[in-house]
Design a protein around this motif. Structure first.
Motif, PDB file in Angstrom:
ATOM      1  N   UNK A 375      95.919  -0.354 -60.678  1.00 23.37           N
ATOM      2  CA  UNK A 375      95.791  -0.754 -62.040  1.00 23.37           C
ATOM      3  C   UNK A 375      95.509  -2.198 -62.258  1.00 23.37           C
ATOM      4  N   UNK A 376      95.337  -2.814 -60.993  1.00 27.78           N
ATOM      5  CA  UNK A 376      95.326  -4.451 -61.150  1.00 27.78           C
ATOM      6  C   UNK A 376      93.643  -4.890 -60.456  1.00 27.78           C
ATOM      7  N   UNK A 377      92.920  -4.074 -60.641  1.00 24.56           N
ATOM      8  CA  UNK A 377      91.593  -4.581 -60.039  1.00 24.56           C
ATOM      9  C   UNK A 377      91.025  -5.843 -60.819  1.00 24.56           C
ATOM     10  N   UNK A 378      91.371  -5.867 -62.137  1.00 23.37           N
ATOM     11  CA  UNK A 378      90.844  -7.036 -62.704  1.00 23.37           C
ATOM     12  C   UNK A 378      91.293  -8.412 -62.224  1.00 23.37           C
ATOM     13  N   UNK A 379      90.436  -9.431 -62.260  1.00 21.67           N
ATOM     14  CA  UNK A 379      90.813 -10.731 -61.710  1.00 21.67           C
ATOM     15  C   UNK A 379      92.123 -11.392 -62.267  1.00 21.67           C
ATOM     16  N   UNK A 380      91.853 -11.258 -63.794  1.00 24.71           N
ATOM     17  CA  UNK A 380      93.040 -11.906 -64.456  1.00 24.71           C
ATOM     18  C   UNK A 380      94.376 -11.414 -64.620  1.00 24.71           C
TER      19      UNK A 380
END
Length: 402
Positions: A375-380
């Motif tokens: 679930x944490x592919x986004x950089x921020x």
């Protein structure tokens, strides 16, 4: 530069006001939602997932420079096996071999001059400008305009109050690269370093460059901590001015002295060898090893979530891993850059989206570490600073749930 650009700061302002001021249907801000969930099982599983992904990125960064030699089976498995080295610009001998063979037929660097200029401008000058104009300058600008909330949200590492240490280590990264060694601000230069070359060409210039680096470091160290609470004043102004002076001398007189296009190209072979073998690869190896310690510490907390000493160990490991990372920020060309593996934004994007992090933690479909990793592919919502938010609050280690 992956952070502190105008669009990102506008996003930070929006997120900051939403997180701190805007209420949802439950009349709670994203920050309040986060604090309600603090240190529960999902929170710690998220932290473990973030530490795991950060570890993978640190291994990739070291392996990309180092090449396949001495990469353990455990590390190799975490980066996808030997196929990792088949990516363009890496190869089995790593990016270090490419930099050291600059100017040879087919090399990414057309000449040794090209390689040295990349180190000076894309490396040294880039980070000195970022520290002074962005990391310090942009929070200072918001504070001067009375936009206190936006100012705090622009301060990198404000959850842990590690900002001044981070910025100081960024300047150490320049000193290490310039002097061809790893050490403190005062450690002597290697005989085959850029500093030693400049000293032979113009001893006064070498003295001035070293003084400019030292002045930037000392001025940052002289700011009142924590930076998030002391964003304006003469000490902050002095630090910004010192970084601007350092950037100017690197881009101007230092570059002109070293990249002498009017004469036959100098032989930089030994300088490039020292730079890669004595500075870059050991720095990234240290980062990789400390990332392992950090991951193991967070995982130990996951297995014993009510043990405050386990949380404290994870916090200490986070601070320790920040040192080699921040001391590598004068090396953000090559594998770390968006042009190659894009690891820098994945590892260290700033600012975060507290609202998105709160949403992830509230997602009842996410329970296990593996599910959080997905679930944490986004950089921020990943990297050093997400882990920082999960481990620290107001400059202190968080407290476990009883």
């Amino acid at each position: 530069m992956k952070r502190f650009n105008t669009l990102l700061l506008i996003a930070a302002m929006v997120i900051g006001f939403a997180a701190c001021g805007d209420k949802d249907a439950d009349n709670k801000t994203a920050t309040e939602k986060l604090e309600e969930l603090s240190m529960n099982t999902e929170w710690i599983n998220y932290a473990t997932a973030a530490a795991s992904e950060l570890l993978d990125d640190c291994i990739k960064l070291w392996a990309a420079w180092n090449g396949s030699n001495d990469v353990s089976e455990t590390d190799l498995a975490r980066i996808g096996g030997s196929s990792f080295f088949s990516q363009p610009g890496i190869g089995v001998n790593g990016y270090a071999a490419i930099l050291k063979s600059a100017g040879e037929s087919g090399n990414t660097f057309e000449s040794q001059n090209d390689a040295i200029e990349t180190i000076l401008i894309d490396g040294f000058a880039n980070i000195s400008n970022e520290v002074g104009a962005a990391k310090i300058g942009e929070p200072n600008g918001f504070a001067r305009e009375g936009e206190t909330e936006s100012a705090v949200y622009a301060v990198e590492s404000w959850y842990s109050w590690n900002s001044i240490t981070d910025y100081s280590d960024n300047i150490i990264s320049i000193k290490n690269g310039y002097c061809g060694r790893r050490g403190t601000i005062n450690t002597s230069a290697n005989d085959n370093s850029i500093s030693a070359l400049v000293k032979r060409i113009n001893a006064n210039l070498d003295t001035e460059v070293n003084a400019a680096i030292d002045n930037a470091y000392n001025s940052i160290q002289g700011m009142t901590a924590p930076f998030r609470n002391n964003l304006t004043g003469s000490k902050v102004d002095a630090a910004m001015d010192a970084c601007a002076d350092l950037t100017e001398i690197i881009e101007g007189r230092l570059r002109a002295a070293v990249i002498d296009t009017t004469a036959a190209e100098r032989d930089y072979t030994e300088i490039l060898k020292v730079y890669t073998d004595e500075v870059v690869v050991p720095t990234y190896k240290d980062l990789k090893e400390k990332a392992w310690t950090l991951y193991n510490a967070v995982d130990a907390l996951r297995q014993d979530p009510t043990n405050q000493s386990k949380l404290d160990a994870a916090c200490n490991a986070w601070r320790a891993a920040r040192v080699p990372w921040e001391q590598s920020e004068a090396i953000l060309f090559g594998p770390a850059s968006d042009d190659m593996l894009g690891l820098d934004p994945s590892m260290d994007s700033w600012p975060l989206s507290q609202e998105d992090i709160a949403g992830i933690l509230q997602n009842t479909n996410l329970k296990t570490v593996e599910q959080f990793i997905g679930a944490i592919s986004s950089e921020d919502v990943r990297g050093f600073h997400t882990l920082e938010l999960l481990l620290f609050k107001d400059g202190k280690n968080r407290t476990v749930r009883e």
